[in-house]
Design a protein around this motif. Sequence first.
Motif, PDB file in Angstrom:
ATOM      1  N   GLY A 160       2.910  -9.528 -15.826  1.00 38.87           N
ATOM      2  CA  GLY A 160       1.950  -8.662 -15.156  1.00 38.87           C
ATOM      3  C   GLY A 160       1.925  -8.918 -13.665  1.00 38.87           C
ATOM      4  N   ILE A 161       1.851  -7.863 -12.880  1.00 39.66           N
ATOM      5  CA  ILE A 161       1.861  -8.016 -11.426  1.00 39.66           C
ATOM      6  C   ILE A 161       1.016  -6.924 -10.779  1.00 39.66           C
ATOM      7  N   TYR A 162       0.387  -7.274  -9.672  1.00 45.07           N
ATOM      8  CA  TYR A 162      -0.387  -6.319  -8.875  1.00 45.07           C
ATOM      9  C   TYR A 162       0.401  -6.022  -7.605  1.00 45.07           C
ATOM     10  N   PRO A 163       1.090  -4.892  -7.529  1.00 45.67           N
ATOM     11  CA  PRO A 163       1.954  -4.598  -6.372  1.00 45.67           C
ATOM     12  C   PRO A 163       1.220  -4.567  -5.034  1.00 45.67           C
ATOM     13  N   GLU A 164      -0.088  -4.270  -5.051  1.00 45.80           N
ATOM     14  CA  GLU A 164      -0.841  -4.240  -3.794  1.00 45.80           C
ATOM     15  C   GLU A 164      -0.977  -5.645  -3.188  1.00 45.80           C
ATOM     16  N   GLY A 165      -0.810  -6.672  -4.015  1.00 46.17           N
ATOM     17  CA  GLY A 165      -0.853  -8.036  -3.529  1.00 46.17           C
ATOM     18  C   GLY A 165      -2.233  -8.660  -3.469  1.00 46.17           C
ATOM     19  N   THR A 166      -3.275  -7.843  -3.476  1.00 47.88           N
ATOM     20  CA  THR A 166      -4.644  -8.325  -3.432  1.00 47.88           C
ATOM     21  C   THR A 166      -5.549  -7.213  -3.938  1.00 47.88           C
ATOM     22  N   ARG A 167      -6.801  -7.547  -4.192  1.00 45.07           N
ATOM     23  CA  ARG A 167      -7.735  -6.534  -4.681  1.00 45.07           C
ATOM     24  C   ARG A 167      -8.038  -5.484  -3.608  1.00 45.07           C
ATOM     25  N   SER A 168      -8.220  -4.257  -4.061  1.00 47.50           N
ATOM     26  CA  SER A 168      -8.588  -3.182  -3.149  1.00 47.50           C
ATOM     27  C   SER A 168      -9.973  -3.468  -2.574  1.00 47.50           C
ATOM     28  N   PRO A 169     -10.152  -3.336  -1.262  1.00 48.90           N
ATOM     29  CA  PRO A 169     -11.455  -3.623  -0.662  1.00 48.90           C
ATOM     30  C   PRO A 169     -12.472  -2.497  -0.838  1.00 48.90           C
ATOM     31  N   GLY A 187     -11.889   0.370  -3.426  1.00 47.77           N
ATOM     32  CA  GLY A 187     -11.634   1.225  -4.582  1.00 47.77           C
ATOM     33  C   GLY A 187     -10.480   2.189  -4.426  1.00 47.77           C
ATOM     34  N   ARG A 188      -9.878   2.245  -3.229  1.00 48.28           N
ATOM     35  CA  ARG A 188      -8.718   3.112  -3.031  1.00 48.28           C
ATOM     36  C   ARG A 188      -7.433   2.361  -3.377  1.00 48.28           C
ATOM     37  N   LEU A 189      -6.355   3.107  -3.545  1.00 43.81           N
ATOM     38  CA  LEU A 189      -5.067   2.512  -3.880  1.00 43.81           C
ATOM     39  C   LEU A 189      -4.251   2.322  -2.605  1.00 43.81           C
ATOM     40  N   TYR A 190      -3.747   1.107  -2.406  1.00 41.00           N
ATOM     41  CA  TYR A 190      -3.032   0.804  -1.171  1.00 41.00           C
ATOM     42  C   TYR A 190      -1.529   0.632  -1.406  1.00 41.00           C
ATOM     43  N   ARG A 191      -0.815   0.620  -0.326  1.00 41.56           N
ATOM     44  CA  ARG A 191       0.647   0.533  -0.358  1.00 41.56           C
ATOM     45  C   ARG A 191       1.117  -0.714  -1.098  1.00 41.56           C
ATOM     46  N   GLY A 192       2.100  -0.560  -1.964  1.00 36.67           N
ATOM     47  CA  GLY A 192       2.624  -1.687  -2.713  1.00 36.67           C
ATOM     48  C   GLY A 192       3.569  -2.525  -1.876  1.00 36.67           C
ATOM     49  N   LYS A 193       3.542  -3.830  -2.083  1.00 33.32           N
ATOM     50  CA  LYS A 193       4.461  -4.721  -1.392  1.00 33.32           C
ATOM     51  C   LYS A 193       5.786  -4.745  -2.149  1.00 33.32           C
ATOM     52  N   PRO A 194       6.900  -4.552  -1.457  1.00 34.34           N
ATOM     53  CA  PRO A 194       8.184  -4.351  -2.131  1.00 34.34           C
ATOM     54  C   PRO A 194       8.862  -5.618  -2.638  1.00 34.34           C
ATOM     55  N   GLY A 195       8.383  -6.783  -2.235  1.00 34.30           N
ATOM     56  CA  GLY A 195       9.084  -8.011  -2.584  1.00 34.30           C
ATOM     57  C   GLY A 195       9.095  -8.353  -4.062  1.00 34.30           C
ATOM     58  N   GLY A 196       7.928  -8.643  -4.631  1.00 31.05           N
ATOM     59  CA  GLY A 196       7.857  -9.180  -5.977  1.00 31.05           C
ATOM     60  C   GLY A 196       8.253  -8.229  -7.083  1.00 31.05           C
ATOM     61  N   LEU A 197       7.513  -7.134  -7.202  1.00 26.62           N
ATOM     62  CA  LEU A 197       7.732  -6.182  -8.295  1.00 26.62           C
ATOM     63  C   LEU A 197       9.165  -5.682  -8.343  1.00 26.62           C
ATOM     64  N   ALA A 198       9.639  -5.115  -7.256  1.00 30.07           N
ATOM     65  CA  ALA A 198      10.955  -4.489  -7.244  1.00 30.07           C
ATOM     66  C   ALA A 198      12.072  -5.505  -7.457  1.00 30.07           C
ATOM     67  N   ALA A 211      -3.216  -3.420   1.621  1.00 31.65           N
ATOM     68  CA  ALA A 211      -4.621  -3.763   1.394  1.00 31.65           C
ATOM     69  C   ALA A 211      -5.063  -4.925   2.262  1.00 31.65           C
ATOM     70  N   THR A 212      -4.148  -5.850   2.548  1.00 33.12           N
ATOM     71  CA  THR A 212      -4.490  -6.976   3.429  1.00 33.12           C
ATOM     72  C   THR A 212      -4.851  -6.495   4.826  1.00 33.12           C
ATOM     73  N   ALA A 213      -4.117  -5.490   5.311  1.00 34.29           N
ATOM     74  CA  ALA A 213      -4.416  -4.921   6.633  1.00 34.29           C
ATOM     75  C   ALA A 213      -5.759  -4.202   6.598  1.00 34.29           C
ATOM     76  N   ALA A 214      -6.027  -3.491   5.503  1.00 35.47           N
ATOM     77  CA  ALA A 214      -7.305  -2.788   5.370  1.00 35.47           C
ATOM     78  C   ALA A 214      -8.470  -3.771   5.363  1.00 35.47           C
ATOM     79  N   LYS A 215      -8.284  -4.906   4.692  1.00 34.78           N
ATOM     80  CA  LYS A 215      -9.340  -5.920   4.670  1.00 34.78           C
ATOM     81  C   LYS A 215      -9.615  -6.453   6.068  1.00 34.78           C
ATOM     82  N   ARG A 216      -8.551  -6.654   6.842  1.00 36.10           N
ATOM     83  CA  ARG A 216      -8.740  -7.125   8.213  1.00 36.10           C
ATOM     84  C   ARG A 216      -9.500  -6.094   9.040  1.00 36.10           C
ATOM     85  N   GLN A 217      -9.134  -4.822   8.873  1.00 30.75           N
ATOM     86  CA  GLN A 217      -9.808  -3.765   9.617  1.00 30.75           C
ATOM     87  C   GLN A 217     -11.295  -3.699   9.250  1.00 30.75           C
ATOM     88  N   ILE A 218     -11.588  -3.820   7.957  1.00 29.62           N
ATOM     89  CA  ILE A 218     -12.969  -3.774   7.491  1.00 29.62           C
ATOM     90  C   ILE A 218     -13.755  -4.963   8.035  1.00 29.62           C
TER      91      ILE A 218
END
Length: 254
Positions: free
Chosen positions: A110-119, A121-132, A213-220
Amino acid sequence: MKFSIGGPLKLAFRPWVEGLENVPSQGPAILASNHLSFSDSLFLPAVLDRKITFIAKSEYFTTPGIKGRLTAAFFKGVGQLPVDRSGARGAGEAAIKSGIGVIERGELFGIYPEGTRSPDGRLYRGKPGGLARVALATGAPVIPVAMIDTEKIQPPGKVVPKLMRPGIRIGKPLDFSRYSGMEHDRFVLRAVTDEVMYEIMKLSGQEYVDIYATAAKRQIAEAAKAEREAAKAEARAVKDAGDKGGTEQERSGS
């Protein structure tokens, strides 16, 4: 422990599930899910007949004391795999290696492509490293998963969950064998990740935001900090104005 936790969890919250037939009864597969709450890693394993292994930071397994031992036992029981996250690149490589190991054992990863929880409730860009990279290195099918309303049950910072029914939608497996041997091509990794995120978006109905999502958290966090500073500045200005007015009244009275 999966069964001791899963039974009461299903009884208390009665999660609804769609597409359970898309999870193979045997053989390896990657379940890629959106991430709304800490409880995502509890509800998904609870509704599956098979064990699913997620990645968790190693601190959950190494904290000293009774609380630390209980925490470690809990995460091991629900299928969490410790990964040392000291150093971003090292953490990513460790997670990929661990994921490949799970797949090579014929299990569910199991993996969460966003890398962290959504701050929010929206869906954020997936990180290409792990999943792919895990998908292309192993050839395992990727099954998109959408968690529904879990953020309402246990929002970030809340300890006591709210009793309500969450939902889980499981999509059809995605085959990326056409990209076999291209797990180090960044354009291919991006294409695979985006395709998975698109399927998750369709399942979840979330608004998609094309930033991490990490960038969104910083912005928030920065916006909240700026708002607090503005409120403090306004309070100081009001106080200074009051002090000035009092001083002028004293002068006119004298």
